[in-house]
Design a protein around this motif. Sequence first.
Motif, PDB file in Angstrom:
ATOM      1  N   LEU A  81       0.819  -1.214   0.000  1.00 37.48           N
ATOM      2  CA  LEU A  81       0.000   0.000   0.000  1.00 37.48           C
ATOM      3  C   LEU A  81       0.853   1.266   0.000  1.00 37.48           C
ATOM      4  O   LEU A  81       0.643   2.179  -0.804  1.00 37.48           O
ATOM      5  CB  LEU A  81      -0.935  -0.006   1.217  1.00 37.48           C
ATOM      6  N   TYR A  82       1.824   1.349   0.911  1.00 36.35           N
ATOM      7  CA  TYR A  82       2.629   2.574   0.979  1.00 36.35           C
ATOM      8  C   TYR A  82       3.469   2.740  -0.281  1.00 36.35           C
ATOM      9  O   TYR A  82       3.685   3.866  -0.748  1.00 36.35           O
ATOM     10  CB  TYR A  82       3.532   2.553   2.210  1.00 36.35           C
ATOM     11  N   ARG A  83       3.934   1.658  -0.836  1.00 36.89           N
ATOM     12  CA  ARG A  83       4.714   1.739  -2.071  1.00 36.89           C
ATOM     13  C   ARG A  83       3.901   2.394  -3.189  1.00 36.89           C
ATOM     14  O   ARG A  83       4.414   3.226  -3.942  1.00 36.89           O
ATOM     15  CB  ARG A  83       5.161   0.339  -2.487  1.00 36.89           C
ATOM     16  N   VAL A  84       2.617   2.044  -3.273  1.00 37.13           N
ATOM     17  CA  VAL A  84       1.759   2.593  -4.328  1.00 37.13           C
ATOM     18  C   VAL A  84       1.397   4.044  -4.032  1.00 37.13           C
ATOM     19  O   VAL A  84       1.533   4.926  -4.897  1.00 37.13           O
ATOM     20  CB  VAL A  84       0.491   1.737  -4.495  1.00 37.13           C
ATOM     21  N   THR A  85       0.921   4.326  -2.807  1.00 38.02           N
ATOM     22  CA  THR A  85       0.449   5.688  -2.520  1.00 38.02           C
ATOM     23  C   THR A  85       1.588   6.701  -2.605  1.00 38.02           C
ATOM     24  O   THR A  85       1.423   7.780  -3.163  1.00 38.02           O
ATOM     25  CB  THR A  85      -0.199   5.757  -1.124  1.00 38.02           C
ATOM     26  N   GLN A  86       2.760   6.350  -2.063  1.00 40.16           N
ATOM     27  CA  GLN A  86       3.858   7.305  -2.108  1.00 40.16           C
ATOM     28  C   GLN A  86       4.467   7.387  -3.493  1.00 40.16           C
ATOM     29  O   GLN A  86       4.930   8.453  -3.916  1.00 40.16           O
ATOM     30  CB  GLN A  86       4.925   6.936  -1.072  1.00 40.16           C
ATOM     31  N   GLY A  87       4.475   6.271  -4.226  1.00 44.71           N
ATOM     32  CA  GLY A  87       4.942   6.319  -5.609  1.00 44.71           C
ATOM     33  C   GLY A  87       4.075   7.220  -6.466  1.00 44.71           C
ATOM     34  O   GLY A  87       4.577   8.008  -7.281  1.00 44.71           O
ATOM     35  N   VAL A  88       2.755   7.117  -6.289  1.00 43.57           N
ATOM     36  CA  VAL A  88       1.834   7.998  -7.018  1.00 43.57           C
ATOM     37  C   VAL A  88       2.056   9.450  -6.612  1.00 43.57           C
ATOM     38  O   VAL A  88       2.082  10.351  -7.464  1.00 43.57           O
ATOM     39  CB  VAL A  88       0.373   7.570  -6.757  1.00 43.57           C
ATOM     40  N   HIS A  89       2.223   9.688  -5.317  1.00 46.30           N
ATOM     41  CA  HIS A  89       2.386  11.053  -4.818  1.00 46.30           C
ATOM     42  C   HIS A  89       3.609  11.722  -5.442  1.00 46.30           C
ATOM     43  O   HIS A  89       3.521  12.842  -5.974  1.00 46.30           O
ATOM     44  CB  HIS A  89       2.525  11.017  -3.295  1.00 46.30           C
ATOM     45  N   VAL A  90       4.746  11.046  -5.395  1.00 48.43           N
ATOM     46  CA  VAL A  90       5.984  11.645  -5.893  1.00 48.43           C
ATOM     47  C   VAL A  90       5.975  11.730  -7.417  1.00 48.43           C
ATOM     48  O   VAL A  90       6.312  12.777  -7.993  1.00 48.43           O
ATOM     49  CB  VAL A  90       7.197  10.840  -5.396  1.00 48.43           C
ATOM     50  N   THR A  91       5.587  10.667  -8.081  1.00 48.06           N
ATOM     51  CA  THR A  91       5.621  10.661  -9.545  1.00 48.06           C
ATOM     52  C   THR A  91       4.652  11.688 -10.118  1.00 48.06           C
ATOM     53  O   THR A  91       5.005  12.448 -11.026  1.00 48.06           O
ATOM     54  CB  THR A  91       5.290   9.254 -10.082  1.00 48.06           C
ATOM     55  N   THR A 142       9.541  22.293  -2.205  1.00 45.06           N
ATOM     56  CA  THR A 142      10.024  21.469  -1.107  1.00 45.06           C
ATOM     57  C   THR A 142       9.886  19.986  -1.424  1.00 45.06           C
ATOM     58  O   THR A 142      10.742  19.175  -1.042  1.00 45.06           O
ATOM     59  CB  THR A 142       9.281  21.787   0.200  1.00 45.06           C
ATOM     60  N   GLY A 143       8.821  19.619  -2.143  1.00 50.44           N
ATOM     61  CA  GLY A 143       8.647  18.219  -2.523  1.00 50.44           C
ATOM     62  C   GLY A 143       9.747  17.738  -3.447  1.00 50.44           C
ATOM     63  O   GLY A 143      10.317  16.660  -3.248  1.00 50.44           O
ATOM     64  N   VAL A 144      10.060  18.531  -4.471  1.00 49.91           N
ATOM     65  CA  VAL A 144      11.106  18.140  -5.417  1.00 49.91           C
ATOM     66  C   VAL A 144      12.460  18.092  -4.717  1.00 49.91           C
ATOM     67  O   VAL A 144      13.268  17.173  -4.939  1.00 49.91           O
ATOM     68  CB  VAL A 144      11.143  19.112  -6.613  1.00 49.91           C
ATOM     69  N   LEU A 145      12.750  19.069  -3.852  1.00 50.80           N
ATOM     70  CA  LEU A 145      14.016  19.064  -3.133  1.00 50.80           C
ATOM     71  C   LEU A 145      14.124  17.852  -2.214  1.00 50.80           C
ATOM     72  O   LEU A 145      15.204  17.245  -2.086  1.00 50.80           O
ATOM     73  CB  LEU A 145      14.154  20.346  -2.304  1.00 50.80           C
ATOM     74  N   ASN A 146      13.023  17.459  -1.591  1.00 54.87           N
ATOM     75  CA  ASN A 146      13.049  16.282  -0.733  1.00 54.87           C
ATOM     76  C   ASN A 146      13.310  15.021  -1.540  1.00 54.87           C
ATOM     77  O   ASN A 146      14.082  14.147  -1.124  1.00 54.87           O
ATOM     78  CB  ASN A 146      11.723  16.152   0.018  1.00 54.87           C
ATOM     79  N   VAL A 325       9.834   7.631   1.525  1.00 56.76           N
ATOM     80  CA  VAL A 325       9.075   8.862   1.343  1.00 56.76           C
ATOM     81  C   VAL A 325       9.573   9.647   0.132  1.00 56.76           C
ATOM     82  O   VAL A 325       8.822  10.436  -0.462  1.00 56.76           O
ATOM     83  CB  VAL A 325       9.143   9.726   2.620  1.00 56.76           C
ATOM     84  N   GLU A 326      10.842   9.460  -0.258  1.00 55.20           N
ATOM     85  CA  GLU A 326      11.370  10.155  -1.435  1.00 55.20           C
ATOM     86  C   GLU A 326      10.809   9.606  -2.747  1.00 55.20           C
ATOM     87  O   GLU A 326      11.115  10.123  -3.812  1.00 55.20           O
ATOM     88  CB  GLU A 326      12.896  10.076  -1.470  1.00 55.20           C
ATOM     89  N   GLY A 327      10.020   8.530  -2.684  1.00 57.03           N
ATOM     90  CA  GLY A 327       9.360   8.024  -3.883  1.00 57.03           C
ATOM     91  C   GLY A 327       9.968   6.762  -4.438  1.00 57.03           C
ATOM     92  O   GLY A 327       9.318   6.084  -5.245  1.00 57.03           O
ATOM     93  N   TRP A 328      11.197   6.411  -4.063  1.00 63.44           N
ATOM     94  CA  TRP A 328      11.784   5.193  -4.597  1.00 63.44           C
ATOM     95  C   TRP A 328      11.315   3.994  -3.789  1.00 63.44           C
ATOM     96  O   TRP A 328      10.930   4.107  -2.627  1.00 63.44           O
ATOM     97  CB  TRP A 328      13.306   5.264  -4.625  1.00 63.44           C
ATOM     98  N   SER A 329      11.362   2.849  -4.409  1.00 64.32           N
ATOM     99  CA  SER A 329      11.010   1.618  -3.723  1.00 64.32           C
ATOM    100  C   SER A 329      11.769   0.463  -4.361  1.00 64.32           C
ATOM    101  O   SER A 329      12.285   0.582  -5.474  1.00 64.32           O
ATOM    102  CB  SER A 329       9.498   1.355  -3.779  1.00 64.32           C
ATOM    103  N   THR A 330      11.842  -0.631  -3.646  1.00 66.58           N
ATOM    104  CA  THR A 330      12.468  -1.829  -4.166  1.00 66.58           C
ATOM    105  C   THR A 330      11.385  -2.816  -4.599  1.00 66.58           C
ATOM    106  O   THR A 330      10.218  -2.670  -4.227  1.00 66.58           O
ATOM    107  CB  THR A 330      13.353  -2.505  -3.106  1.00 66.58           C
ATOM    108  N   SER A 331      11.770  -3.796  -5.339  1.00 63.47           N
ATOM    109  CA  SER A 331      10.881  -4.924  -5.565  1.00 63.47           C
ATOM    110  C   SER A 331      10.838  -5.767  -4.289  1.00 63.47           C
ATOM    111  O   SER A 331      11.556  -5.487  -3.318  1.00 63.47           O
ATOM    112  CB  SER A 331      11.379  -5.751  -6.749  1.00 63.47           C
ATOM    113  N   ASP A 332       9.999  -6.786  -4.262  1.00 66.07           N
ATOM    114  CA  ASP A 332       9.917  -7.646  -3.084  1.00 66.07           C
ATOM    115  C   ASP A 332      11.261  -8.348  -2.866  1.00 66.07           C
ATOM    116  O   ASP A 332      11.816  -8.953  -3.793  1.00 66.07           O
ATOM    117  CB  ASP A 332       8.818  -8.697  -3.260  1.00 66.07           C
TER     118      ASP A 332
END
Length: 426
Positions: A81-91, A142-146, A325-332
């Motif tokens: 869930l967090y991988r999707v919501t934060q990925g959508v937010h940043v992207t 601030t979002g882009v800098l983060n 929170v920066e938007g990146w994630s790993t695979s399982d």
Amino acid sequence: MSHPPRTDRDRRALWRSPLRGPWLTSVFGLVLLFGIPVLFVTGLLSYAAYNPDLSPVNDETPDKGLLGFYLFSWPTDPYWLYRVTQGVHVTLGIVLVPVLLAKLWSVIPKLFAWPPVRSVGHGLERLSLLALVGGVLFEFATGVLNVQLDYIFPGSFYPLHFYGAWIFMAALVVHVALRFPRMVRALRSRDPRAELRTRASDTRPEPPDETGLVSPAPAAPTMSRRGALALVGAGSLALLVVTAGQSIGGALRTSALLAPRGRNPGRGPNGFQINKTAMAVGIRARDVGPEWRLVVRGAGRETVLTRERLLRLEQHGAALPIACVEGWSTSDQGWEGVRLADLAALVGPAERPPKVLVESVQRHGSFRSVVLSDSQVRDPRSLLALKVNGADLSPDHGYPARVIVPGAPGVHNTKWVGRLTFGEMA
């Protein structure tokens, strides 16, 4: 400069693009009207994922008051869930940057209207615009800098971005309530299919109206409105291509040119993204060497475990990603270790293990400790991980032991764990 503009019409005549007008501004505004609420909701979900109501340790905005009315206990299912919501937010935030800049370009004559204040009502309107434009620029900047890990703004990112979002959204709601009927009229005033077929040589200014966006002295067109929309769309598409891979992972990670941690995390069992290295946070060899011990406390009891003893306890596996929170994630990744619930049973009742305070041996930097909820502790996939993908954790991935919890933000998967405190003491 020898003949400064004396009237509002003179000032608007300085902006000579024949493309500006209510229709083009409304098209950009419509895109933002759909995109920005998604950013706001996914941002609030990201904040809820930190479980700020659980403990002051987790709360980055202790003075939030009523702004935390919506908070709920973050679930462990679905684990992605967090991988999707934060990925959508940043992207989505990155993708909307060209649209935002185009929208500001289209209304720039209004920002420099003269005289700046004509009446009390007009002054209040100008203040709302200041909150709107200033708020959106602050949030995106601030979002882009983060995302790029450039913490050049004063103070912590979390409260700045959180309170800034509420101020901006309040101004946006007021702006939309006042301007929505005008936007609808503007969108209906021109046939979008006809605009998309019109060449630059056939492009004409929109008829003057009360908005003041149309130049009273337009220049000859060098681009059609179709070209302007295509340019903005191409910019957003390009940013999508070079950003989305850091959240999606897999083969697409090679396209993530804007990923702050690089596109190649290395090879082998530990070859996946990290946020902070052991060296960056001051982890010394003796902190995680043979003398390392895990202290487990709870219900007035305490036990001290070596890594060898942890390895002799019953081991379990879980395939879970890390999402930051920066938007990146790993695979399982395939994690192996001791269930947090089993560690809780060492110092308390085995039934219904309580929440836990996780503390790292890390001596400086943020998120050295976190409180996990009882539901997170009880999830059978929540582990004190000792291995990943069949190999020992690397120092940068948290050796000798780290926490891994389904659905939790990456910073809550504490590395270099030194102490677990279960129960009310957490």
